[in-house]
Each structure stands twice: as structure tokens, then as C-alpha cells.
Write a protein that holds these residues in place. Sequence first.
Motif, PDB file in Angstrom:
ATOM      1  N   GLU A   2      32.250  49.726  25.445  1.00 30.19           N
ATOM      2  CA  GLU A   2      31.509  48.858  26.357  1.00 30.19           C
ATOM      3  C   GLU A   2      30.374  49.646  27.001  1.00 30.19           C
ATOM      4  OE1 GLU A   2      33.014  45.350  29.335  1.00 30.19           O
ATOM      5  OE2 GLU A   2      33.898  47.327  29.624  1.00 30.19           O
TER       6      GLU A   2
ATOM      7  N   ARG B  82      30.038  46.547  31.321  1.00 32.86           N
ATOM      8  CA  ARG B  82      31.215  46.723  32.170  1.00 32.86           C
ATOM      9  C   ARG B  82      30.959  46.148  33.559  1.00 32.86           C
ATOM     10  NH1 ARG B  82      35.673  50.466  32.528  1.00 32.86           N
ATOM     11  NH2 ARG B  82      36.290  50.742  34.708  1.00 32.86           N
TER      12      ARG B  82
ATOM     13  N   PRO C 136      38.948  49.718  29.316  1.00 27.80           N
ATOM     14  CA  PRO C 136      38.258  48.745  30.162  1.00 27.80           C
ATOM     15  C   PRO C 136      38.983  48.381  31.438  1.00 27.80           C
ATOM     16  CG  PRO C 136      39.195  47.656  28.248  1.00 27.80           C
ATOM     17  CD  PRO C 136      39.327  49.138  28.014  1.00 27.80           C
TER      18      PRO C 136
END
Length: 227
Positions: free
Chosen positions: A29, A34, A225
Motif C-alpha cells: 500500500e 493508507r 495494513p
Amino acid sequence: MKAIILAAGIGSRLSRPFPKSLSVLPYGETILGRQIRIMRELGVKEIFIVVGFKMTLIMEQFPDVFYKYNPDYYITNTSKSLLQAVEQLDDDILWLNGDVVFEKPVLKNFLAVKEHNLVCVDRKSCGEEEVKYSLNKDGFITEISKEVIEAEGEAVGINLIRKADLPAYTEALRRCEDQDYFEKGLEFIIQDGAKVKPVDISDHACIEVDFEEDWISAQKKFLKPDQ
């Protein structure tokens, strides 16, 4: 509430051929992706990105947000990029630098504070390049810049201005010089009596990626994440 991400700069200290907000974290990401995902997960839906340097690279990756363009991105600093976004807004405004990588609880705890204008801070020792802050006896910010001498810690680049103070802050950004950071505008409204409260997020990871060593630290820390 509306959110603004400042992603117009060249990022010369990191020397990337693309906007540094598009740097890819180890799990795939980008920094910017993000930020957008976390804001939306926390209920912030209306997001503006201020673009400049190689803006089409950002716009192609994130077509479902709003954009503001700083045509003078190569000769101005964050005060003028933020001004481009806030001039026609009338709401509480969350804004952040597009190079800040943070754990989700950082923003969750920040948004849970419902009073005053806010600056996200990390109570740690700071070098010359960090934006620092000092407090008065009541716990409100009195100074916020790279030049603060007796600093309490670092202002990490996540901030919130309430709707009632937005007109004054917008005018303060107009008063800023082209090379001023948006923190100069905060100092102006503080001098005029506005209250700006620090929100301490020292217990969580939050890294502003200015230099290569910052990026190395971010890559080591943010491996998935859901951190």
C-alpha cells in the motif's frame, strides 16, 4: 468534517522521481493510499488532496477523491498548499501532510477529541528539522515551528481546525510568506487568542518521511495494513 491531504511538493530531501506520498510500504500500500483508507474506515468521507508535482500520477491512482491544484508548488510551501484547499470550505477541517505514516489508533484517538483546534504531537527529543511546540500553563500550544527552543516534542503533521476558527485561519494562511509552513498560520491565530490543543500519540507509531532514514524506519515498522 472534511479532510485535506497535502501532497503537492517535490520532496527534494528524499529524491524520488515521483511524489513521495506514492512510496510503497512493504505490504503493498502507498503512504497516500493508507491515509485515505484509514480516514474512510474512521468515517471521514470527503477528502481533498492538494497536488502539484507530477499530479497525474496521484490522480490516476485515486480517482474517487477531490483535488485542489497548487500551481506554485515548486516555489511555495505548505501554508499556500493548504490555503488552496480551505478557501472555499466551511466545516471542521482535518488536514495532514501526505508523507505521514501512522497507526490507525493515532487518527482514531485524535478524532475522538471533540473540543478545540488540535495538533497531533509526539513527546520526544527533536532535531533541527522537526516541527516542535511549546505549551502554556493551561496545556495549550503557544509556539509551533522548527525554531522552538524549549520544546515539548514534535508536531507530527496531523491537525484539525474547527469551523468557528476556519475563517481566521484562512486569513492567517494568506498572511504567510510563500515559504512558510502552515504552522506559521497556527501561530498567527494563537497570538490572536485561538486555542490549539496538543493530542499526545506517543504510544503509537507515527513517522513523517522527510529523509531516507525516515523511509527505512517506516518500512521496518509498517509491515501490514492493520497496524
